[in-house]
Write a protein that holds these residues in place. Structure first.
Motif, PDB file in Angstrom:
ATOM      1  N   ARG A 253      40.955  23.242  34.318  1.00  0.00           N
ATOM      2  CA  ARG A 253      42.287  23.775  34.668  1.00  0.00           C
ATOM      3  C   ARG A 253      43.311  22.658  34.820  1.00  0.00           C
ATOM      4  N   ARG A 254      42.888  21.554  35.457  1.00  0.00           N
ATOM      5  CA  ARG A 254      43.811  20.406  35.582  1.00  0.00           C
ATOM      6  C   ARG A 254      44.227  19.915  34.194  1.00  0.00           C
ATOM      7  N   ASN A 257      46.756  22.223  32.597  1.00  0.00           N
ATOM      8  CA  ASN A 257      48.093  21.986  33.172  1.00  0.00           C
ATOM      9  C   ASN A 257      48.718  20.738  32.557  1.00  0.00           C
ATOM     10  N   TYR A 261      52.195  20.189  30.337  1.00  0.00           N
ATOM     11  CA  TYR A 261      53.240  19.216  30.692  1.00  0.00           C
ATOM     12  C   TYR A 261      53.482  18.238  29.528  1.00  0.00           C
ATOM     13  N   CYS A 346      49.512  19.480  39.811  1.00  0.00           N
ATOM     14  CA  CYS A 346      48.574  19.625  38.686  1.00  0.00           C
ATOM     15  C   CYS A 346      47.269  20.279  39.153  1.00  0.00           C
ATOM     16  N   LEU A 350      47.260  26.287  40.059  1.00  0.00           N
ATOM     17  CA  LEU A 350      48.586  26.563  39.483  1.00  0.00           C
ATOM     18  C   LEU A 350      48.480  27.699  38.473  1.00  0.00           C
ATOM     19  N   LYS A 352      50.240  29.824  35.179  1.00  0.00           N
ATOM     20  CA  LYS A 352      51.050  29.415  34.005  1.00  0.00           C
ATOM     21  C   LYS A 352      52.535  29.430  34.376  1.00  0.00           C
ATOM     22  N   VAL A 355      53.509  26.288  36.250  1.00  0.00           N
ATOM     23  CA  VAL A 355      53.683  25.135  35.352  1.00  0.00           C
ATOM     24  C   VAL A 355      55.005  25.268  34.600  1.00  0.00           C
TER      25      VAL A 355
END
Ligand code: PLP
Length: 382
Positions: A253-254, A257, A261, A346, A350, A352, A355
């Motif tokens: 997941r990190r 994210n 970015y 991050c 989080l 979507k 983000v």
């Protein structure tokens, strides 16, 4: 407007509340608070995950670093090389043993120590290098191990922020003589309280470390050396075993994210983090650079977006190290970075939309400023 914070430990807890409570209950029922079975289970699980022979659970990441240096017999008169752009603990443990921290500058792109500068910093007193894998990306370990190996200098990885990161096919924590993890609650494998671990392939170093963790005891009430109480509580180990189940998913997941970015910010006024070809990053922090850092941080805060500055003051300029003689200008890259870096949210919880909101906020500031620039340019031309 959503509020996007740097952390969501409550959200992470809610995913695993029942399992955690069952694990805690198990320890309560056993009444084995010290050296209970979960400690060994955690040691084995992490040693296996990292691919090393020994995992030795410790009371914190700081104590892991301290105990690693004690195991290597770092003492007054010795020099230990490290980055200045890191958390204080990396340097503090060297000074606490009466040895001298020798700070070197980092690579502008990766934030990690520059191997060429390490080589230049070596003297006849250099005994060890502490390599920090900052923000979750491994340092250039092949080059660093070459420099160290040629001179019999020990390499200790500070992998506090880098569990599950890789350098080529090799995991962080398996790349030096010894490695240290932290389970501080905000870390990628964050515990419920303080905790850490030493990892090593070296049987004799592991044996000394185990003794030092327990007052240097070689057999019951017999002490070959002076150690400390660096043990990890069973309860914390049992909780970490539960948290370990989610680590791979949380790291994914990190990375998702971070990828979002990267794509959105590539053409913006901020510089996204650079990942070396060989490395797979675990994004303990997603850290951008911009000369407008303070303005951006304030703007994000007004949009409900949290951010962090890691780290605002370089270690070589800390008051407690004044006697070492570093001056502003001693490590120019580090000194520039402390004014330019900004870490964005991050964490694995989080959404979507979160983000998107962070990205939109950054790009809006960009556009707002471009408009202002255009207006002011227009004014100048007139
Ligand atoms: C790079 C680094 N080294 C060492 C430590 C110390 O770990 P702990 O807080 O578990 O003592 C930390 C974390 O806090 C860290 O980020």
């Amino acid at each position: 407007m959503p509020n996007v914070n740097m952390l969501d430990l409550q959200g992470e807890y809610e995913l695993i509340r029942d399992k955690i409570r069952a694990a805690v209950d198990g320890v309560l029922e056993s009444q084995q608070f010290i050296n209970g079975p979960a400690v060994k289970q955690l040691e084995q699980a992490l040693a296996e995950r990292v691919g090393v022979a020994h995992g030795i659970a410790m009371s914190s990441g700081t104590d892991a670093l301290l105990c690693a240096l004690m195991t290597l017999k770092i003492s007054p008169g010795d020099e230990v090389i490290l980055p200045s752009f890191t958390f204080f603990a990396t340097a503090g443990v060297i000074a606490r043993l009466g040895a001298t921290p020798v700070f070197v500058d980092v690579d502008e792109a990766t934030f990690n120590m520059d191997p060429l500068l390490i080589e230049k910093a070596i003297t006849s007193h250099t005994r060890a290098i502490i390599v920090v894998h900052l923000f979750g990306q491994c340092a250039d370990m092949a080059a660093i191990n070459n420099v160290a190996g040629a001179r019999d200098i020990k390499v200790v990885e500070d992998a506090a922020q880098a569990i599950d990161a890789r350098y080529g096919d090799e995991p962080a924590g398996s790349l030096g003589d010894m490695a240290c993890l932290s389970f501080y609650p905000t870390k990628n494998l964050g515990g419920f309280g303080e905790g850490g671990m030493i990892l090593t392939n070296d049987e004799s170093l592991a044996e000394v470390t185990r003794q030092l963790r327990n007052h240097g005891e070689s057999s019951r009430y017999h002490h070959k050396r002076v150690g400390g109480n660096f043990r990890l509580d069973t309860m914390k180990a049992a909780i970490l075993m539960v948290k370990l189940e989610n680590l791979a998913d949380f790291t994914r997941r990190r990375r998702d994210n971070a990828a979002a970015y990267d794509a959105a910010l590539a053409e913006s006024f901020v510089t996204p983090p650079v990942v070396m070809d060989k490395c797979s990053h675990v994004y303990h922090q997603y850290t951008i650079k911009t000369s407008r850092r303070d303005e951006l941080r304030e703007y994000l805060s007004r949009q409900g977006v949290g951010s962090g500055i890691y780290y605002p003051v370089p270690l070589h300029l800390q008051a407690c190290f004044a006697s070492l003689g570093y001056k502003p200008g001693s490590l120019p890259v580090t000194e520039r970075l402390v004014n330019e870096v900004l870490s964005l949210p991050c964490h694995p919880m989080l959404s979507k939309d979160d983000v998107k909101h962070v990205i939109a906020s950054i790009l809006t500031m960009d556009q707002t400023c471009e408009q202002q620039d255009r207006l002011s340019t227009g004014c100048t031309e007139v």
